[in-house]
Structures are given as structure tokens and as C-alpha cells.
Design an enzyme around this catalytic site. Structure first.
Site, PDB file in Angstrom:
ATOM      1  CE  LYS A  75      -3.988   1.934   2.547  1.00 46.04           C
ATOM      2  NZ  LYS A  75      -4.855   1.757   3.736  1.00 46.04           N
ATOM      3  CB  SER A 150      -8.324   3.449   2.782  1.00 43.63           C
ATOM      4  OG  SER A 150      -7.431   2.866   3.711  1.00 43.63           O
ATOM      5  CB  SER A 174      -8.443   0.700   5.725  1.00 40.02           C
ATOM      6  OG  SER A 174      -9.155   1.907   5.664  1.00 40.02           O
TER       7      SER A 174
END
Lengths: 487, 96
Positions: A75, A150, A174
Site C-alpha cells: 500500500k 481504503s 481499511s
């Protein structure tokens, strides 16, 4: 793509090389990225260099770890030295970190091959990856729909087979919510189990890094590599790390020993009927497998959402004060004075959702409102934590849906921030209490979209959570289904 | 509690943000919805409840206050939007 163990076997048997694995991942990214858009940066050169190192080790007859040569996505809020780290924000568009986050350093040492940095909601604020300043990631099961957020890029990349495993971060769901929407396994460990050093801070008392994979075992193996004490993170727990993969067992034997509690408050209004049916069926299956099932009440559970949306923006408004255009990141190029530089840099660099959360945080922390909002929320946080403590006196593992719905269409909820926040109803209380939780596939709706089951464990009981999740997974076929992609 | 446009402007100033008139309108409505949503917390009596600042109890971590060198000084300076040798350049902050 095969599992970590299968790929490891192929590598040590010299059936395939690490360079071939990296090339295969990069080729799949080439083919799928125009549709899926999981990655913000592809690190092909670094990936091939790392793969060559692993191949050299194998050729020299040196032993390699299980993660050596395994393609992984990271990420884009974890700092990678020399590789830009944007956090999905314009304000960090040109930021090339001078240092490496602990998690990526550990993965590198384990020989894992990072193939790229994945898309995310800006500063991890969002539940659909649509607040990214760069691109909207598609859900591999239906490219018109969002992957969740997210960590949507990390979830979609694994679901699409662009990499074997990936890392995400979870502040209010997330990792688990996108895992649920993309039909993969995602785990948020106990707060403090995994170092946050080098993770761009959002809400420091809630943020935690964790893995995505297509099986519980793959997730366990990545967790093994990243868990453990780090002197660079003062909140990192100094505890012994168990052998997670060794804890995986095919069943719940002896019968009746495992106590599972269904959280009553997560069923009811707002829960999609198909999701409810799939989760209920999963619980019945676990009962048939020998678990003792009871209904548990966490009365304060529903207050988790308002509590979170006071605490997380408060911490974010403080953490994001550092983006002032002085030492790194974007700067407005023609300021009248210093204050003007701060204001224009931030106003041009941040997107709408980030501004909204900074505004909420600044407001609730401002003079006269602190007691009514922030202090109140911290007290409710105590009540939520106590609910879980009581529940874990009765049961070993708690069960709920991960998300109240399956993946929704892109653009459907972007004008309704509060509606978007409500999607995190089931995952948020877990972060407030610092507990570990995992989401894994437990069915599909009529459109063929995946449904996720959330299992919540007591503090530092990742071993038990993974073992329960693994036994259920092995008894079902859900994880074997693949998204309908052209390649 | 509710928030009006003037307060939105004040909060934006505190947060070093400049909102467009459209953003001001939109944020005033949205922040009011969100603050309304927070109101449900007042249903809970928390007069006897201690606040939780961190979920997992930790003890304060200390270390020896010792100078350590860093090998990445150049890279840190290179991150600056406007670098002047070993300084970060900013607009003038003092009058002549």
C-alpha cells in the site's frame, strides 16, 4: 497464482525461478492494470533485481525462506526508500522517502519481491478507494464497482492475481472491508503487533498494518514476517511471536471446545439480506464442524461509528499539520508570505475528504467543544472496550459480517460522506478496542459478488483467529472461486 | 450543536485551509449532518467512565539521550520543495 507454499516448492525444486515469478506478475499487471488500476507505481526494476538475488541464493544452494521470491504489493502509505510514496495524495506526489518502513524492510530481508505500490483512498480516508487523487481502482469481480477501501489497491491486486499477497493498513476497517468486497482474506492484527515505523500516520491510536492473501495460510505467513517488536515504534508490543502457520489445523477438535459468539448488534437494520444469510450459514457450518455457538450482546457496538469519527479525525488533524510545504511534498509556488504558503499548499494539496476530516478534527478539538466531543468519545471508547472484554469472558471468537453490503457501484456514494462512513459499522469497534480481526470469503450474492465473514479475537490471539479461519476456509470452496477476468 | 458558515471559515483558518465558496456551502451542510450524527453519544451516561487514550496498555518507553548520526542527510534535504545548500528555503518571515 499458486499459494506461497506451492511457489516456494517450485522455487526450491528449480521448476521455476524467482525472476520468472516476478516476470509473470509484471506481465499480468501489464495486461490487467488498464482495467483494474490497483497500482500507483510499478517497481519492475527493483522487483527483478530482488528476484535475481533470490535466484542466486538458490543456485548457491543457500536455504531460502518461504517468502523469498514471492511477488508482493505494498500500500502506498508505507515508506519505501528511493521509491515514491504518495499516500494517494497530491501533497506527496513527488515524495521519495529517505528511509524504509520496518515492514517493507523485514519483507525485503525475507526475500519477498515488491512489484509495486498500491492505490488507496487519500491518506487512507475512505471506504471505496475513490478519494485517491490519482485513479479509481476497479473491483475485479465487476469493474463497474469499487474494491472497497481504503486499501482497495492491495485487495484488488491480490484478487486479480497481480501479486500473491499484499500489505494494507487498517484504521477503521481499511483491510477487512476491501478484503470482503474483493473476495480475499485480510487481517488486522492487534494494535502494536506490527510496527508502524514508516507508515504515514492517519490516526495513530488506531492504525495497524496487516496482510492480504488468497488463503488464510498465505496471510499467516506474511504476518509471521512482519510481526514483532521494533524499537523505532514506541507503541510496538514486546511480546513473543507464535508460529502462526503451525497453529493452522483442519478442524475444531475436540468438539465443543471452541466457543463462537455471534454479535447480536451486527444483525438487523441496514444489513443486506444476502449478506445476513451467508454469514448465518457460515456460523451454522462452524457449529456443524464442532464449535459451540452462542449469541452475544455488545450493546455499545453501534456507538463505535460516531466515536470513531470524532477520534480518528482529531488525530488526523494533528498528524496532517506536518504538511506545510516546508521540508517535503508539494508547495504552492508563488506565496505572498509564510502563512499564505501554508494555506495554499494545503488547500491545493489535499482532496475534499481529507479536508473534511481535518475540519471535523479541528472543530471537535477546538476550545469549548473538547469535552463534549473528544473526551466524550474517549469515554465511550472505554465502554466499547468493556463490551468486548465481557464478550471474551463467554466466548473465544466473535463473528459478524465484515461489511453490511457487497461491492457498490463507483460514484454511488461519493456525495454522501455520512452514508460512506456507515459502511464501516462492523469493523470500527474492533480498532477502538485494539483487537485482531480477519475477514474471509463466506459466499456470493446473486450478482456473483463476494461476501465477507469477520472473525474477531481477543488481544494477541491471532493464532486462534487464523486457525479458526483456516479450518472454515478448508471446509468450504469460496476461496477457490476466481473473478471473471479476461486474462 | 450546529455549525454555521462563519464557524466553518474560522475552523478552516485554524486548520490552515482556504475553502472556495462552494466548499464552504457544502462543508457547512455536511459537517452539520456529521455533528448531528455525533449527538447520539449523549444518550450514554459517561460521568463515571474513565477515558481510553490507547486500546492496548503500554508503558512509557525510554532510551539513552545519545547523539546518533544519520546517513541520509542529503536525501532528507533533497525532499525539500526549495533547498538552498543545507537549508530549507521558505518565504521571508521577518521584516527588513
Amino acid at each position: 497464482m499458486a499459494s506461497i507454499r506451492e511457489l516456494h516448492h517450485q522455487l526450491i525444486q528449480k521448476e521455476r525461478t524467482a525472476v520468472e515469478l516476478a516476470e509473470a506478475a509484471l506481465a499480468r499487471m501489464d495486461a490487467l492494470e488498464p482495467q483494474i488500476k490497483s497500482f500507483l507505481t510499478v517497481t519492475a526494476d527493483q522487483a527483478l533485481a530482488q528476484a535475481r538475488r533470490v535466484d542466486a541464493q538458490i543456485a548457491a544452494g543457500e536455504p531460502i525462506g518461504l517468502l523469498a521470491g514471492i511477488p508482493i504489493g505494498i500500500k502506498d502509505n508505507m515508506c519505501t526508500q528511493g521509491i515514491r510514496t504518495t499516500c494517494g495524495s497530491r501533497i506527496l506526489e513527488t515524495f521519495v522517502p529517505p528511509y524504509e518502513s520496518t515492514v517493507t524492510q523485514r519483507l525485503q530481508q525475507a526475500g519477498a519481491v515488491m512489484v509495486g505500490k498500491t492505490n488507496m483512498d487519500e491518506f487512507a480516508m475512505g471506504s471505496s478507494t475513490e478519494t485517491s487523487a490519482y485513479q479509481v481502482t476497479a473491483n475485479p469481480w465487476d469493474v463497474e464497482r469499487v474494491p472497497g477501501g481504503s486499501s482497495g489497491g492491495s485487495a484488488a491486486a491480490v484478487a486479480a492475481g497481480e501479486c500473491v499477497v499484499s500489505l494494507g493498513s487498517d484504521t477503521g476497517g481499511s483491510i477487512r472491508q476491501p478484503a470482503s468486497l474483493c473476495g480475499v482474506v485480510g487481517m488486522k492484527p492487534t494494535y502494536g503487533l506490527v510496527s508502524r515505523y514508516g507508515l504515514v500516520a492517519f490516526a495513530s491510536s488506531l492504525d495497524q498494518i496487516g496482510p492480504f492473501g488468497r488463503s488464510v495460510e498465505d496471510v499467516a505467513l506474511v504476518l509471521q514476517a512482519i510481526a514483532g517488536h521494533d524499537p523505532h515504534d514506541a507503541t510496538s508490543l514486546d511480546v513473543e511471536i507464535p508460529d502462526y502457520a503451525a497453529a493452522l489445523k483442519p478442524d475444531f477438535k475436540p468438539r465443543g471446545k471452541l466457543r463462537i459468539g455471534i454479535i447480536k448488534e451486527t444483525f438487523g437494520e441496514g444489513l443486506d439480506a444476502t449478506v445476513e444469510a451467508a454469514v448465518t450459514q457460515a456460523v451454522e457450518q462452524m457449529q456443524a464442524m464442532g464449535a459451540e455457538v452462542q449469541v452475544v450482546s455488545c450493546p455499545q457496538f453501534r456507538y463505535g461509528l460516531p466515536t470513531y469519527y470524532i477520534i480518528a479525525p482529531s488525530e488526523a488533524s494533528a498528524n496532517l499539520a506536518r504538511y506545510d510545504g516546508v521540508k517535503f511534498g508539494y508547495r504552492h509556488d508563488d506565496p505572498e508570505n509564510l502563512l499564505d504558503m501554508y494555506v495554499k499548499t494545503r488547500s491545493e494539496g489535499f482532496g475534499a475528504e481529507v479536508k473534511r476530516r481535518i475540519m471535523i478534527g479541528t472543530y471537535v478539538l477546538s476550545a469549548g467543544y473538547y469535552d463534549a466531543y473528544y473526551l466524550k468519545a474517549q469515554k465511550v471508547r472505554t465502554l466499547i472496550k468493556q463490551d468486548f472484554e465481557r464478550a471474551f469472558q463467554q466466548v473465544d471468537v466473535l463473528v459478524s459480517p465484515t461489511s453490511p453490503t457487497t461491492a457498490f457501484r463507483a460514484g454511488e456514494k461519493t456525495d454522501d460522506p455520512l452514508g460512506m462512513y456507515l459502511l464501516d459499522l462492523m469493523t470500527i469497534p474492533v480498532n477502538l478496542a485494539g483487537l485482531p480481526a480477519i475477514s474471509l470469503p463466506c459466499g456470493f450474492d446473486a450478482q456473483g459478488l463476494p461476501i465477507g465473514l469477520q472473525l474477531i479475537g481477543n488481544v494477541l490471539r491471532e493464532d486462534l483467529l487464523l486457525s479458526v479461519a483456516h479450518a472454515y476456509e478448508q471446509a468450504t470452496e469460496w476461496h477457490k472461486r476466481k473473478p471473471p477476468l479476461a486474462v | 450543536m450546529s455549525i454555521d458558515r462563519e464557524q466553518v471559515q474560522k475552523v478552516a483558518h485554524l486548520a490552515r485551509l482556504q475553502l472556495t465558496p462552494d466548499e464552504e456551502t457544502q462543508f457547512t451542510t455536511q459537517l452539520n449532518d456529521i455533528l448531528d450524527y455525533f449527538e447520539q453519544l449523549s444518550e450514554l451516561d459517561t460521568s463515571q467512565v474513565e477515558p481510553t487514550t490507547r486500546a492496548i496498555d503500554t508503558v512509557n518507553v525510554t532510551r539513552v539521550d545519545q547523539l546518533q548520526s544519520t546517513a541520509v542527510r542529503e536525501q532528507i534535504l533533497d525532499c525539500a520543495p526549495d533547498r538552498d545548500g543545507e537549508f530549507f528555503r521558505v518565504p521571508q518571515i521577518l521584516n527588513d
